[in-house]
Structures are given as structure tokens and as C-alpha cells.
Write an enzyme that holds these catalytic residues in place. Structure first.
Site, PDB file in Angstrom:
ATOM      1  CB  SER A 160     -16.579 -15.255   1.117  1.00 30.65           C
ATOM      2  OG  SER A 160     -16.742 -14.614   2.363  1.00 30.65           O
TER       3      SER A 160
ATOM      4  CE1 TYR B 182     -19.836 -11.118  -1.057  1.00 34.80           C
ATOM      5  CE2 TYR B 182     -19.703 -12.187   1.093  1.00 34.80           C
ATOM      6  CZ  TYR B 182     -19.082 -11.693  -0.033  1.00 34.80           C
ATOM      7  OH  TYR B 182     -17.722 -11.763  -0.143  1.00 34.80           O
TER       8      TYR B 182
END
Length: 686
Positions: free
Chosen positions: A563, A576
């Protein structure tokens, strides 16, 4: 059911021919996949002259009787085809007649005529079937096949000595029909059967009568143990042990079988095959090889057979397979050298297409899954043929020189050259985690579209199965249920991939979830869950992937869907983002460790993918929208407007990046993280 001699009749519509073909092709006892052909003769008005012209419709080259369509039929003018007998230069030059068939086509002619077209056209019968039933080939490959044919059928069926398919064989059968008007068909030595009839129904009846009569003859006359007594220590392993052993051996065997060219594998442990390998005569019979041309064109002339009992230690079995593979390649090269001449095509590869492991089963290989599966089905046909021939006589296939003439036939070479160029990921096997939705589903779709076989791995078994079905079913994709936090489930998923396709070449670590909370609201359980699924889960998947890839010795690709958050410090996202940074560094660490094995490790860093995302739909979207103070339905637009390109990132864009990393153009790239974020300056890699 009794045979029906041919009587004058009228041509039924093409629909009758297709219906007969589908009936015969639907039962593997009648013929194998893409094996055999059927034809019908009749008349039509010539659109140029307006006068009737006699035509023949016949299954074209490469078609399959069970799935034949009208587009798969070649259509020829009978007067022109039969006129070729006047210019036929003789058996030594009969290959020239294949090109001449193009001058006999009616209109555009439909599908390309097959090598058996002359057999159908020269026979004076309105309807003709040429089939490869196991029972018929058993008689055709028995040492005293001519006598057995007479005993089995009487005067209704005539023996034809072996002759390579082509124009001369058509002339031979036509002459036999004229000499034996009472006959309804022939057994072709070393090959199969041909039957005929005045109507489509009569032809089908005669074909089935020949097949079932041969089956009964073999059953009633056959010995109880045609493959000899049980071989001590070679009994099949229990099912669970058998499947485990197959999964362990599959990548090793595939790596050996792909020495010359990429190959996909197929595994089967069918009971007739296991019985064959458990019997004393299996080494002798396997060494004789297959006989019917349709068989050995797909299986090569003989298999590689492991000469160890199934209880041998795994490392010993692996070492012995490696030795036997080297010997097989040397033997195959010697076979080529014995028979090749100046006009022979180059050797196509010396690796086996069939590998037999007693007590475990058979591994078969091909350029794609369907080809590999069909090769295995053909070898099982060959086992049935050996059983039938040995039951009533002895198995006596055509000799090696004739097999070479077929395998390296100029016409066969031309057919291979007409095949379409393989797609970029052809013969590669991909396993994608989290593949039932969102980015994972888009990646699975793209890799499949580029030619890969895909293992759709996901916790959601129903949705994973739906994706696998969408991609084309078992010859294209299989679904496995896996929670990436569970080591045993990951191991089981890779084992299933090995049994389904032979191994794994490309693994996409995509499984994930997300919780968006401020630091003080993030619990230790939140942290552990995020890291268990993505950091730990990716590590476990990568470890199992590396084990399989090393066993194959073919290199491979690991791709992490990380990501932009791996480098971008967004608010209220500690768990996350930290685990995505962990994944990004795994890319660097594993690229350094696995490069010596030819395994490339790369990753992609997407921006938030809202549309089509299972994560965003599951609550993450609402959480992030609340953080940024925008309506959830506007979140995608919000992400797009903060990028340089002002474009929203979709699952398909991430899939395109995965393909770019694995499709062959970046073969010297490893350790790279590719941004797929439409340009987020704060996430630029430094």
C-alpha cells in the site's frame, strides 16, 4: 444389437451427423477426446450452376466429436475428391494429397480437412465413423489381432493391416468394402475401427455394435490377471498418504518435465492405473509404449516409470526420479537420432509427457492444463488397451520406426506450427490470496486472461468457487479455502495447487483487512489481527511458495500487494500502515534471499481502492470517510482529487501492475515496489 449391412439411402441433414457425433463422443468407451471423426454424404444445389452437386461433410482437423459444431465440419465436393485417385502418385508421396484436398473444398470449405478425409470420401458409403475405442484398439494391438477380429466379429468386420493414416489407407478400406459387401466395418491394425451405414442411425448402430461386441469378447475370453500377479510392496498407498505423496512429488516432477519447455501438470490416481502399476508386468508393458497414433502423439512413445515402491523415502524417490529423467532424455535423443533423416523436423523436446509413480498415480504434462489432462486420459486409454490385448493375446504395438514417422510427420509439424502464439503467462501457475473479491479477484482475472492457470485462494469458499468457475473451471482455475493465519491451511492450499496443476510459479500476497482507529483506541487485538493476516500471513504464504518453487527449480515470482501507506503517514491508521510497511520490507528481504533461486520478489503500492473493494465495503470505507470528513460514497473521488493525475485507482489498475511485473518484460527486476496511486507525492519512494 446386430450389425446392419449398408443399403442405398438418402442424405440426412447435417444435424443428424452432429447428433451422431455427440452421441459417440460423449462416451469415452467409444473414442477419446478429439479422437476419431464422422462424416455424411449428400447433395446440395451449387449456387453458381443451380445444379445439384454431391458433397461430404466430415469433422475437420483438431475437432472433438463430443462438442462438434457445424463450423467444425469440412465440406468437400465428392467428384473432385474422388478424382484425386487419377493423380495419386503412390504411397511414397501420399502426403502431397493433403494439400490437394484444399482444391476439393466446397465454397469456403469450413474447417481444415483432417488426414482421415480420404478414408471417408473414398468409401462408397453415405455415412462413415472412424473411432478409437479401447476395446477396438485392444484387438488392433494384439499380436494375433487378425485372427481375434475374425473370431470376435465373423464376416461382419474385416482386418486391415497397419498403415499410416492417409490417402492410401482410404484406398485400402474402399477396396475391402467392395470385396466384402456384407461387412459393416474394419479393424485397423495398430489404430482403431471404422464403420459405415446407409443412414446416420445405421452407421451409429454399427459403430456401437462393434465396440460393445469387442468389449464382451475381451471380457468373456480374457484372463483374470492380464497384468500379472501383484508386485510385492507396490500396492497403492491409502488415499490420504497417496495425495500427500503426490503433492510432495508434483513440483519435482514438473520441474524435470519442463526442462525443455514450460509445462502444466495434471495428477490422477484412477483405480485402473494404480492396479496396472501394482502388477508384475507393468515395467515390460510401459516400456513397449502406446500404440494408437492419437495416444502417442499426446503421451510420447513411452512414459517415465519410477522403479521404487511407494514406501521408499521421499528423498530417495526424488533422487531416483532425477536419475531416470536424465536416462529418459538420453534415450529419447537416441531414438530421434536412430530414425531422423535430413527432412525430419528438429527434435521437439526430450522430456516425458507421462510420469508413472507406483502406489501414487500418474503425472501428465502439456502446454496447458487441458493438454496435460487429455494426455493423462490418453495414457489411461492405453492402459485399458494393454489390459484387453494381454487378456486375450499379447500386446504388440506398432514398431518404433513407425511411431517416429507419425511423431515427426511433416503434416503433424505443420499442424503444430499453425497453433496460435502462446499468451505471456501460458504454462504458468498463479496462486492469489484474497482472490474472491476486490483487488484479488481483478488480479486473478488478469492473470487468467494472460494465460496463467489460477488458484483462487480465499476464506470465502463460495465466492472463491464462483470466481474459479467464471475463469473457466478446472482446466483454467481451481478454488481453495484458506485462512492465511493458519499454517496448515496454507500448506493444504499449495498441496492442492500442486495436485491440480503441478506446482506454483507466481504467488500474489493480497489477502488483507483493515481497521481504522486512532492510536489510543487501537487495541492489542486490533494490532495482532492486522499483523496476523498481512505481515505474518504474507510471510507464511511466501515461505510455502519458496519451498514449492525451489523444489521445481524453475524460478518464480512473488508479488506483494502492499500500500502507499507503507511509506505515507496517514492519520488514525497505525496498525494497518505498520503492517503494510512490514510487507514492503519483506519484498526487499526476500528479493535478496531468493534471487539465487531465480525467484523474483516485487510489490505494488496502491492508493485506496474503493470501488469493487471487499475491504472498503466491509466498514473500512466508512471509517476512512469519517476520518477525512467526506461522505462515504464520495471517498473514491476524494482520494482521486489529492493525486497528481486526479484519477481514481481501481482493482484493474493494480492487476495491470501485477501483470507488468510478472509478464516477462521486467525479467531482470526484483526488490521493486511499484506505486499505483495516481501520484501521491507523500508516498514517493526515496
Amino acid at each position: 444389437m446386430q450389425p446392419s449391412p449398408s443399403r442405398p439411402g438418402t442424405q440426412p441433414p447435417v444435424a443428424d451427423l452432429l447428433a451422431r457425433s455427440h452421441t459417440l463422443g460423449a462416451d469415452p468407451r467409444n473414442t477419446n477426446y478429439a479422437g476419431g471423426n464422422a462424416s455424411a454424404k449428400g447433395s446440395a444445389d451449387d449456387p453458381v450452376t443451380g445444379r445439384p452437386v454431391e458433397l461430404m461433410w466430415v469433422k475437420g482437423s483438431g475437432g472433438d466429436l463430443g462438442t462438434l459444431t457445424e463450423e467444425g465440419l469440412a465440406v468437400l465436393r465428392l467428384d473432385r475428391l474422388r478424382a484425386l485417385t487419377g493423380v495419386y502418385p503412390g504411397p511414397e508421396r501420399e502426403d502431397e494429397m493433403v494439400a490437394a484436398l484444399d482444391h476439393c473444398l466446397y465454397g469456403r470449405g469450413g474447417a481444415a480437412p483432417s488426414i482421415d478425409t480420404a478414408m471417408h470420401g473414398l468409401l462408397d458409403a453415405p455415412h462413415v465413423d472412424h473411432l478409437h475405442p479401447d476395446s477396438g484398439i485392444a484387438l488392433a494391438c494384439a499380436a494375433d489381432g487378425e485372427q481375434l477380429t475374425r473370431e470376435c466379429f465373423g464376416d461382419a468386420v474385416v482386418w486391415v493391416p497397419w498403415r499410416r493414416p492417409g490417402f492410401q489407407l482410404g484406398l485400402d478400406i474402399a477396396a475391402i468394402r467392395r470385396a466384402h459387401p456384407e461387412a459393416v466395418g474394419v479393424v485397423l491394425g495398430g489404430h482403431g475401427i471404422t464403420a459405415w451405414g446407409a443412414t446416420s442411425q445405421e452407421c451409429e448402430r454399427n459403430s456401437l455394435w462393434m465396440i460393445r461386441t469387442a468389449e464382451r469378447f475381451l471380457a468373456e475370453r480374457g484372463t483374470a490377471e492380464p497384468f500379472g500377479p501383484p508386485l510385492d510392496g507396490y500396492a497403492p498407498l491409502p488415499e490420504a498418504e497417496r495425495r500427500s505423496r503426490a503433492a510432495a512429488l508434483a513440483p519435482v516432477v514438473r520441474g524435470l518435465a519442463a526442462t525443455d519447455a514450460p509445462r502444466v501438470g495434471h495428477f490422477t490416481d484412477a483405480a485402473p492405473l494404480l492396479d496396472f502399476l501394482a502388477r508384475a508386468e507393468h515395467p515390460r508393458l510401459a516400456a513397449l509404449g502406446t500404440s494408437c497414433p492419437d495416444h502417442f502423439l499426446r503421451t510420447k512413445i513411452r512414459p517415465l516409470v519410477l522403479d521404487l515402491p511407494p514406501t521408499a523415502p521421499l528423498d530417495r524417490a526424488v533422487a531416483r526420479l532425477t536419475e531416470l529423467h536424465a536416462a529418459y532424455r538420453a534415450e529419447y535423443a537416441a531414438y530421434y537420432d536412430r530414425h531422423a533423416d535430413a527432412d525430419s523436423p528438429p527434435m521437439r523436446g526430450a522430456d516425458p509427457a507421462i510420469v508413472l509413480v507406483p502406489g501414487v498415480g500418474m503425472f501428465s504434462f502439456g502446454r496447458d492444463k487441458q493438454t496435460a489432462r487429455v494426455a493423462g486420459e490418453f495414457y489411461l486409454n492405453a492402459v485399458n488397451v494393454m489390459r484387453g490385448a494381454e487378456a486375450v493375446s499379447s500386446y504388440a504395438p506398432i514398431d518404433e520406426a513407425e511411431k517416429f514417422r507419425i511423431e515427426y510427420w511433416a503434416l503433424e509439424e505443420a499442424k503444430l506450427r499453425r497453433m496460435p502464439r502462446p499468451r505471456p503467462l501460458a504454462a504458468r501457475i498463479a496462486l492469489v490470496t484474497g482472490a474472491a473479491s476486490g483487488i484479488g479477484r481483478a488480479v486473478a482475472r488478469r492473470l487468467s486472461a494472460e494465460g496463467a492457470c489460477v488458484v483462487v485462494a480465499d476464506r470465502n469458499a463460495r465466492d472463491a468457487a464462483a470466481v474459479a468457475a467464471e475463469l473457466g473451471g478446472p482446466d483454467k482455475a481451481v478454488a481453495v479455502t484458506v485462512d492465511v493465519t493458519r499454517e496448515e491451511q496454507i500448506e493444504a492450499a499449495f498441496a492442492e495447487a500442486c495436485r491440480a496443476f503441478g506446482g506454483v510459479d507466481l504467488v500474489v500476497n493480497n489477502a488483507g483487512l483493515s481497521l481504522s482507529k486512532p492510536l489510543l483506541e487501537t487495541t492489542a487485538a486490533d494490532w495482532d489481527l492486522q499483523h496476523d493476516v498481512m505481515a505474518r500471513g504474507s510471510f507464511l504464504v511466501a515461505r510455502e511458495a519458496a519451498r514449492v518453487m525451489r523444489a521445481q527449480g524453475l524460478g518464480g515470482d512473488l508479488v506483494y500487494v502492499a500500500s502507499k501507506n507503507a511509506v505515507f503517514a496517514g492519520p488514525e491508521n497505525i496498525a494497518y500502515s505498520a503492517t503494510k510497511a512490514d510487507q514492503a520490507h519483506q519484498v526487499r528481504l526476500l528479493a535478496a534471499e531468493l534471487g539465487g533461486d531465480g525467484i523474483r520478489v516485487n510489490g505494488v503500492n496502491p492508493d485506496g481502492v474503493v470501488r469493487g473493494s471487499g475491504i472498503f465495503a466491509g466498514g473500512w470505507g466508512a471509517q476512512r470517510a469519517a476520518v477525512y470528513g467526506v461522505p462515504e460514497e464520495k471517498l473514491g473521488e476524494f482520494y482521486a482529487q489529492r493525486t497528481l493525475l486526479k484519477r481514481e485507482v481501481l482493482p484493474e489498475h493494480v492487476a495491470a501492475a501485477v501483470f507488468a511485473l510478472t509478464g516477462g518484460d521486467l525479467s531482470r527486476t526484483t526488490g521493486l515496489l511499484v506505486p499505483v496511486d495516481a501520484g501521491v507525492p507523500a508516498a514517493f519512494l526515496r
